[in-house]
Write a protein that holds these residues in place. Structure first.
Motif, short mmCIF file in Angstrom:
data_model
loop_
_atom_site.label_atom_id
_atom_site.label_comp_id
_atom_site.label_asym_id
_atom_site.label_seq_id
_atom_site.Cartn_x
_atom_site.Cartn_y
_atom_site.Cartn_z
N ARG A 1 10.22 0.12 -3.47
CA ARG A 1 9.34 1.30 -3.44
C ARG A 1 8.70 1.45 -2.06
N PRO A 2 8.21 2.65 -1.77
CA PRO A 2 7.55 2.89 -0.48
C PRO A 2 6.13 2.33 -0.47
N VAL A 3 5.47 2.47 0.66
CA VAL A 3 4.03 2.25 0.75
C VAL A 3 3.34 3.54 0.31
N THR A 4 2.35 3.43 -0.57
CA THR A 4 1.54 4.60 -0.92
C THR A 4 0.07 4.22 -0.89
N GLY A 5 -0.74 5.16 -0.45
CA GLY A 5 -2.17 4.90 -0.40
C GLY A 5 -2.91 6.06 0.20
N TYR A 6 -4.20 5.91 0.35
CA TYR A 6 -5.06 6.98 0.85
C TYR A 6 -5.63 6.61 2.22
N LEU A 7 -5.51 7.57 3.13
CA LEU A 7 -5.97 7.41 4.50
C LEU A 7 -7.15 8.33 4.75
N THR A 8 -8.21 7.81 5.35
CA THR A 8 -9.31 8.66 5.77
C THR A 8 -9.52 8.49 7.28
N ILE A 9 -9.75 9.63 7.95
CA ILE A 9 -9.97 9.65 9.39
C ILE A 9 -11.15 10.57 9.67
N GLY B 1 3.34 0.57 -4.49
CA GLY B 1 4.10 1.72 -4.04
C GLY B 1 4.34 2.76 -5.11
N TYR B 2 3.45 2.82 -6.10
CA TYR B 2 3.60 3.85 -7.13
C TYR B 2 3.20 5.22 -6.58
N GLU B 3 3.58 6.28 -7.31
CA GLU B 3 3.24 7.63 -6.91
C GLU B 3 1.74 7.85 -7.08
N LEU B 4 1.20 8.70 -6.23
CA LEU B 4 -0.23 8.96 -6.25
C LEU B 4 -0.56 10.21 -7.07
N GLY B 5 -1.75 10.22 -7.65
CA GLY B 5 -2.24 11.43 -8.31
C GLY B 5 -1.59 11.76 -9.62
N ARG B 6 -0.92 10.80 -10.25
CA ARG B 6 -0.27 11.05 -11.54
C ARG B 6 -1.24 10.81 -12.69
N ASP B 7 -0.82 11.15 -13.91
CA ASP B 7 -1.70 10.98 -15.07
C ASP B 7 -1.63 9.55 -15.61
N ALA B 8 -2.49 9.28 -16.60
CA ALA B 8 -2.63 7.92 -17.13
C ALA B 8 -1.33 7.41 -17.74
N ASP B 9 -0.56 8.30 -18.39
CA ASP B 9 0.70 7.87 -19.00
C ASP B 9 1.66 7.33 -17.96
N TYR B 10 1.71 7.96 -16.80
CA TYR B 10 2.60 7.49 -15.73
C TYR B 10 2.24 6.06 -15.33
N GLU C 1 -11.48 13.53 7.02
CA GLU C 1 -10.22 14.05 6.50
C GLU C 1 -9.57 13.00 5.62
N VAL C 2 -9.05 13.43 4.46
CA VAL C 2 -8.43 12.53 3.48
C VAL C 2 -6.97 12.92 3.31
N TYR C 3 -6.10 11.92 3.33
CA TYR C 3 -4.66 12.15 3.19
C TYR C 3 -4.08 11.20 2.13
N ALA C 4 -3.18 11.74 1.31
CA ALA C 4 -2.33 10.91 0.46
C ALA C 4 -1.07 10.61 1.26
N VAL C 5 -0.79 9.33 1.46
CA VAL C 5 0.27 8.91 2.38
C VAL C 5 1.39 8.21 1.62
N THR C 6 2.61 8.54 1.96
CA THR C 6 3.80 7.84 1.46
C THR C 6 4.65 7.46 2.67
N ILE C 7 5.06 6.17 2.74
CA ILE C 7 5.78 5.66 3.90
C ILE C 7 7.06 4.97 3.42
#
Length: 647
Positions: A406-414, A458-467, A394-400
């Motif tokens: 900024r928050p913590v952002t990253g990808y979690l796999t379980i 802590g940037y946002e996940l899944g955004r485009d290259a310009d972001y 299972e894959v999750y995009a996580v924001t804490i």
């Protein structure tokens, strides 16, 4: 092996050739006759391809004039160009081209400058003098040569620095206070500095403009006028598989004070027999401040360098392969960039005795204060489940939520279906910069453990290259890349590293509250800046059970200032405030097993003396593997590994 046959009919008969024309040049400047093509390249591809044509080894004679034609095609297909020539400033055709960091520096006046161009504002005609700035190193804006009219910003009078590889290839008409053309930041390809005339914005000589991205195509022709021209057949060296290696006469970490260190440098040409001679050029530097250099011809016998050190510390030997013109031989590396054929390694005297800058008296109080800030903010998070091709994970995009900007952002796999308290966990940290132009969720993960991979910002996940491009610009400070601003770093509370360290601690807190974590095994891992964060994690959270900091960054930041140790690479400037983030001070507080999987004896982004101080300060079970000939981003084939371990 490539054989270039530039010989003309006259050369076959007597070795002397009638001079040819360069059609691309005469089409624009009909009076530019009797010039011979020395080389041709695309500046936008120089870092990845080098020369498209290189005839410098084939040409000989009395070089009378040197010229450059730069053609730029913009995105609307408009072509701008300039041709400039001058009396020869060298008799070596190869040195008229793009220099390497080790090449001869040309910072001089030139005579009988001529300029032709279709660019508005560029002064054309004949001028008694001009000046050139041609070198492969970094440079500053100070008008060190006192060029009339130049200022102390980047223009037609600058200052060559002793190291680096930014590079300047500039011709100036200083009588008109004008740059004729400039090509800088050689290895940056589409982001190099490139322009004709004075830059309309920023520095007049185009430094730091990254202006090549404004052009669809670029061509730079290097030409010369010769008397008594000879064009010879050349068997060129193909550097693709050429290796330059170095070894010491004993364990490189086992020398004693004053003992002779013997380095044997060997160039393996893989059976090739090129026409010209090649040389191994070497430089010895070290933690004692001494610098020596020399060279030896490539032959059946290796080049031997002997040196010593009268204090605990490291010696660095940097060597490159050069042709008879003194130009560094380059080849394509794994990152699809041209780099020198080189050896970068070293040896040490009693490295186990190295110590670093004393830690701040309130080091623990400072970090207790940061933990209070962390505890004051509730641990709130979101877990956005992503589709994954691997149904077993299972894959999750996580924001804490996290204190700081900024928050913590990253990808979690379980692993799917994991029971409570059933899995070990790993938290992974990134190196400097951004992970990629976009930040994609992983397609899967390990099937036997929790894996949480956070970014440093802590940037946002899944955004485009310009972001991500805009985000990268937004975190700069006072014109400095993130974490490098001395004003921001003057206070440890405002340093960029503060928010990064808070996110490290918060990420660990998050993983520890996951129901699947077994409560027993928590690994921190990362390389370079990720190694720095790994050390913070192990030093600040006693629940970390194993730390794997590869090529750890920022160890012993005060080493150069306080101990005069060699620090030739890309490093944050030292201030006392940075002691709160230095790994050497966290080392004393780590109780889990620490393994440094790689430390380079030629890595001066993370100087070996600093890594040694960090290792020495560890009071826990520890292991480190040193790699001879390894830099920060390069590991040679079949490297010598030197392992130190303490239970």
């Amino acid at each position: 092996m490539k054989v270039f046959r530039w010989m003309m009919t006259a050369a076959l008969l007597g070795g002397v050739a009638a001079q040819a024309e360069v059609p691309e040049l005469t089409a624009l400047v009909p009076e530019a006759k009797e010039y011979e093509l020395i080389g041709k390249l695309n500046p936008k591809e120089w870092g990845a391809r080098g020369y498209a044509v290189d005839r410098s080894e084939a040409l000989s004679g009395d070089l009378k004039r040197i010229g450059y034609l730069l053609k730029l095609t913009d995105k609307a297909d408009k072509v701008s160009w300039v041709f400039t020539s001058m009396d020869a400033f060298t008799q070596v055709p190869g040195l008229a081209g793009v220099p390497s960091p080790e090449s001869e520096v040309f910072q001089t006046y030139v005579s009988n400058l001529e300029v032709f161009s279709n660019v508005d504002g560029v002064k054309t005609g004949k001028f008694e003098k001009g000046n050139i700035e041609i070198w492969g190193r970094n440079y500053g804006g100070k008008n060190i040569k006192g060029i009339p009219g130049a200022t102390d910003k980047f223009d037609f009078g600058d200052q060559v620095m002793p190291g680096g590889n930014y590079g300047s290839f500039q011709v100036h008409n200083y009588l008109e206070k004008q740059t004729v053309f400039a090509f800088n930041k050689f290895t940056a390809n589409d982001s190099c500095d490139l322009g004709i005339g004075n830059s309309p914005a920023g520095n007049p000589d185009w430094t730091f403009t990254s202006s090549a991205r404004n052009y669809k195509n670029a061509e730079l022709f290097i030409v010369g006028k010769f008397d008594n021209l000879k064009v010879s057949e050349v068997v060129a060296l193909n550097p693709a598989n050429v290796l330059l290696t170095g070894v010491t006469d004993k364990d490189p970490l086992a020398y004693r004070l004053g003992e002779t260190m013997t380095f044997t440098l060997t160039a393996d040409l893989k059976g090739q027999k090129p026409t010209g001679d090649y040389f191994i050029k070497w430089t010895r530097t070290g933690d004692d401040g001494r610098k020596e250099s020399g060279q030896g011809k490539v032959s059946d016998q290796p080049v031997v360098v002997r040196t010593s050190l009268d204090r605990p510390g490291f010696v660095r030997i940097y060597a490159t392969l050069a042709d008879k013109s003194g130009r560094t031989v380059r080849k394509l590396n794994a990152r699809k960039q041209m780099e020198p054929v080189f050896f970068d390694g070293g040896a040490a005297v009693e490295p186990e005795k190295l110590t670093g800058t004393p830690e701040p008296e309130d080091f623990d109080a400072f970090w207790d204060k940061q933990k209070v800030k962390l505890a004051a903010m509730p641990l709130k998070f979101t877990m956005d489940k992503k589709s994954a091709p691997d149904a077993k994970v299972e894959v999750y995009a996580v924001t804490i939520d996290c204190p700081g900007p900024r928050p913590v952002t990253g990808y979690l796999t379980i692993p799917a279906g994991a029971g409570d308290k059933s899995l070990p966990a790993t938290v992974r940290f990134d190196g400097y910069g951004m992970r990629s132009g976009r930040d994609f969720a992983p397609k899967g993960g390990p099937g036997n453990r929790i894996d949480f991979h956070i970014n440093a910002h802590g940037y946002e996940l899944g955004r485009d290259a310009d972001y991500y491009r805009e985000f990268g610009e937004s975190i700069k400070s006072n014109g400095q890349g993130y974490a490098f601003d001395p004003k921001q770093n003057a206070d440890p509370e405002t340093a960029y590293f503060n928010g990064m360290a808070l996110r490290v601690m918060r990420a660990l807190q998050f993983v520890k509250q996951l129901p699947q974590w077994n409560g027993k095994e928590l690994v921190a891992a990362g390389g370079s800046q990720g190694g720095l964060q790994t050390i913070w994690a192990a030093g600040l959270d006693p629940d970390v059970t194993r730390a794997l900091p590869g090529i750890p960054w920022c160890c012993d930041l005060g080493g150069a200032k306080n101990f005069q140790r060699l620090s030739a690479g890309w490093r944050i400037g030292y201030q006392k405030s940075m002691d709160y983030y230095d790994p050497i001070n966290f080392a004393k507080r780590i109780r889990c097993m620490v393994e440094v999987p790689r430390a380079g004896l030629g890595d001066y982004t993370c100087p070996p003396s600093g890594v040694a101080v960090f290792y020495n300060n560890l009071k826990c079970p520890k292991k480190i593997t040193w790699y001879q000939g390894s830099t920060h981003g390069y590991v040679p084939p079949n490297p010598q590994k030197i392992v130190r371990e303490s239970k």
